[in-house]
Design a protein around this motif. Structure first.
Motif, mmCIF file in Angstrom:
data_model
loop_
_atom_site.group_PDB
_atom_site.id
_atom_site.type_symbol
_atom_site.label_atom_id
_atom_site.label_comp_id
_atom_site.label_asym_id
_atom_site.label_seq_id
_atom_site.Cartn_x
_atom_site.Cartn_y
_atom_site.Cartn_z
ATOM 1 N N GLU A 148 -32.872 -153.273 66.723
ATOM 2 C CA GLU A 148 -33.350 -154.446 65.987
ATOM 3 C C GLU A 148 -32.182 -155.302 65.510
ATOM 4 O OE1 GLU A 148 -36.153 -155.561 62.098
ATOM 5 O OE2 GLU A 148 -35.815 -153.468 62.662
ATOM 6 N N ALA A 149 -31.088 -154.639 65.086
ATOM 7 C CA ALA A 149 -29.926 -155.354 64.560
ATOM 8 C C ALA A 149 -29.198 -156.149 65.636
ATOM 9 C CB ALA A 149 -28.970 -154.369 63.899
ATOM 10 N N ILE A 150 -29.264 -155.696 66.902
ATOM 11 C CA ILE A 150 -28.527 -156.386 67.967
ATOM 12 C C ILE A 150 -29.433 -157.246 68.841
ATOM 13 C CG2 ILE A 150 -26.787 -154.561 68.044
ATOM 14 C CD1 ILE A 150 -28.092 -153.616 70.689
ATOM 15 N N ALA A 151 -30.720 -157.296 68.506
ATOM 16 C CA ALA A 151 -31.705 -157.947 69.381
ATOM 17 C C ALA A 151 -31.361 -159.403 69.692
ATOM 18 C CB ALA A 151 -33.091 -157.853 68.756
ATOM 19 N N LYS A 152 -30.785 -160.115 68.744
ATOM 20 C CA LYS A 152 -30.498 -161.538 68.949
ATOM 21 C C LYS A 152 -29.024 -161.811 69.272
ATOM 22 C CE LYS A 152 -34.330 -163.114 66.059
ATOM 23 N NZ LYS A 152 -34.746 -163.937 64.894
ATOM 24 N N ARG A 153 -28.279 -160.761 69.504
ATOM 25 C CA ARG A 153 -26.867 -160.947 69.855
ATOM 26 C C ARG A 153 -26.758 -161.250 71.350
ATOM 27 N NH1 ARG A 153 -22.774 -159.731 66.486
ATOM 28 N NH2 ARG A 153 -23.300 -158.907 64.434
ATOM 29 N N LYS A 173 -31.731 -134.997 62.811
ATOM 30 C CA LYS A 173 -32.986 -134.516 63.374
ATOM 31 C C LYS A 173 -33.541 -135.570 64.339
ATOM 32 C CE LYS A 173 -34.119 -131.833 59.235
ATOM 33 N NZ LYS A 173 -35.075 -131.647 58.105
ATOM 34 N N PRO A 174 -34.388 -135.163 65.301
ATOM 35 C CA PRO A 174 -34.924 -136.114 66.284
ATOM 36 C C PRO A 174 -35.566 -137.351 65.664
ATOM 37 C CG PRO A 174 -35.434 -133.877 66.955
ATOM 38 C CD PRO A 174 -34.806 -133.768 65.590
ATOM 39 N N GLY A 175 -36.309 -137.172 64.574
ATOM 40 C CA GLY A 175 -36.936 -138.317 63.925
ATOM 41 C C GLY A 175 -35.921 -139.274 63.350
ATOM 42 N N GLN A 176 -34.833 -138.736 62.815
ATOM 43 C CA GLN A 176 -33.779 -139.574 62.265
ATOM 44 C C GLN A 176 -33.065 -140.356 63.360
ATOM 45 O OE1 GLN A 176 -31.778 -136.241 60.269
ATOM 46 N NE2 GLN A 176 -32.165 -137.236 58.297
ATOM 47 N N ILE A 177 -32.827 -139.727 64.498
ATOM 48 C CA ILE A 177 -32.199 -140.408 65.631
ATOM 49 C C ILE A 177 -33.087 -141.535 66.127
ATOM 50 C CG2 ILE A 177 -31.682 -140.130 68.095
ATOM 51 C CD1 ILE A 177 -29.387 -139.348 66.419
ATOM 52 N N ALA A 178 -34.398 -141.281 66.191
ATOM 53 C CA ALA A 178 -35.334 -142.310 66.642
ATOM 54 C C ALA A 178 -35.302 -143.516 65.709
ATOM 55 C CB ALA A 178 -36.754 -141.733 66.726
ATOM 56 N N ARG A 179 -35.252 -143.266 64.413
ATOM 57 C CA ARG A 179 -35.204 -144.370 63.438
ATOM 58 C C ARG A 179 -33.890 -145.135 63.550
ATOM 59 N NH1 ARG A 179 -37.971 -140.570 60.292
ATOM 60 N NH2 ARG A 179 -36.044 -139.797 59.312
ATOM 61 N N MET A 180 -32.782 -144.403 63.706
ATOM 62 C CA MET A 180 -31.492 -145.073 63.835
ATOM 63 C C MET A 180 -31.443 -145.899 65.123
ATOM 64 S SD MET A 180 -28.581 -145.863 62.674
ATOM 65 C CE MET A 180 -28.476 -144.791 61.234
ATOM 66 N N THR A 181 -32.019 -145.388 66.180
ATOM 67 C CA THR A 181 -32.082 -146.137 67.439
ATOM 68 C C THR A 181 -32.843 -147.432 67.256
ATOM 69 O OG1 THR A 181 -31.937 -144.124 68.788
ATOM 70 C CG2 THR A 181 -32.899 -146.077 69.827
ATOM 71 N N ASP A 182 -34.000 -147.345 66.626
ATOM 72 C CA ASP A 182 -34.824 -148.539 66.409
ATOM 73 C C ASP A 182 -34.099 -149.550 65.509
ATOM 74 O OD1 ASP A 182 -36.819 -147.462 67.972
ATOM 75 O OD2 ASP A 182 -38.012 -146.718 66.277
ATOM 76 N N GLN A 183 -33.482 -149.069 64.446
ATOM 77 C CA GLN A 183 -32.776 -149.959 63.522
ATOM 78 C C GLN A 183 -31.609 -150.668 64.224
ATOM 79 O OE1 GLN A 183 -31.539 -147.546 60.190
ATOM 80 N NE2 GLN A 183 -33.647 -147.029 59.609
#
Length: 229
Positions: free
Chosen positions: A181-186, A168-178
């Motif tokens: 966040e996980a690659i932010a310092k790579r 669902k759109p909300g789930q995609i938005a959460r996965m995108t944010d997660q």
């Protein structure tokens, strides 16, 4: 359109991306050793992902050709670097061997991993690796191992979420944010990702636009104006 322009994708680049992949693309050859790679000056983009992440389906959607990249439910079917080109286009697509296949023999896995590492090291033609992540599962340990390898070899990469239509759109938005966040310092990670669905053709135009932007950054983009901007 404003959202896309905010991440550097103008109408011009989206139009150029559509034109780039409207051309006929063909299988060039499979490469089992790094010394078999061509040196014709084409810019390369590579696609990596776990087995069954939907890589072949995404490549077929990208070039709008149903049978260019083979699809299979058998993990580890792609055992070499598969190269695709389009006549007169300054671009090559590289389909990298899938990873994370538990049923493949260890010696085969080791061989494929050596090939990937040799390809990544010092390949000046390689502009970006698009790392495909199943949007239903997110980053797994073997995905992070590949990101570690890309960071180590200083190869720029961008995350592409696949099978976005399954959420669902909300789930995609959460996965995108997660994921962001996980690659932010790579160090080698591109700070924007693309959520795609090969079946619904969602995100494909955006992905094409990012490829056009890579060509544009290298002064290799040539396309006909269509009045889209």
């Amino acid at each position: 359109m404003e959202e896309l322009e905010a991440i550097g994708l103008s109408a011009r680049l989206l139009d150029a991306g559509d034109q780039l992949f409207a051309q006929p693309w063909t299988f060039e050859k499979g490469v089992v050793a790094a010394d078999g790679l061509p040196t014709d000056g084409r810019m390369e983009i590579a696609f990596a992902g776990r087995s069954n992440v939907g890589k072949s389906s995404l490549l077929n959607a990208l070039v709008n050709q149903k049978g260019l990249a083979r699809t299979s439910n058998t993990p580890g079917r792609t055992q070499e670097l598969n190269l695709f080109t389009s006549q007169h286009m300054p671009l090559r697509i590289v389909d990298m061997p899938g990873y994370g296949f538990a049923r493949a023999p260890k010696d085969a896995v080791d061989k494929w991993n050596r090939l990937i590492r040799r390809y990544l090291r010092g390949r000046v033609e390689l502009a970006r690796v698009f790392v495909l992540i199943d949007s239903r599962h997110g980053l797994k340990a073997n995905d992070k191992a590949i990101l570690d390898m890309l960071d180590e070899t200083a190869v720029g990469y961008q995350i592409v979420l696949t099978k976005a239509d399954k959420l669902k759109p909300g789930q995609i938005a959460r996965m995108t944010d997660q994921t962001l966040e996980a690659i932010a310092k790579r160090p080698a990670a591109f700070p924007f990702l693309v959520a795609t669905s090969s079946e619904k053709r969602e995100g494909i135009d955006t992905l094409r636009g990012f490829v056009a932007r890579l060509l544009d950054d290298q002064g290799m983009l040539a396309f006909e104006e269509t009045g889209s901007d």
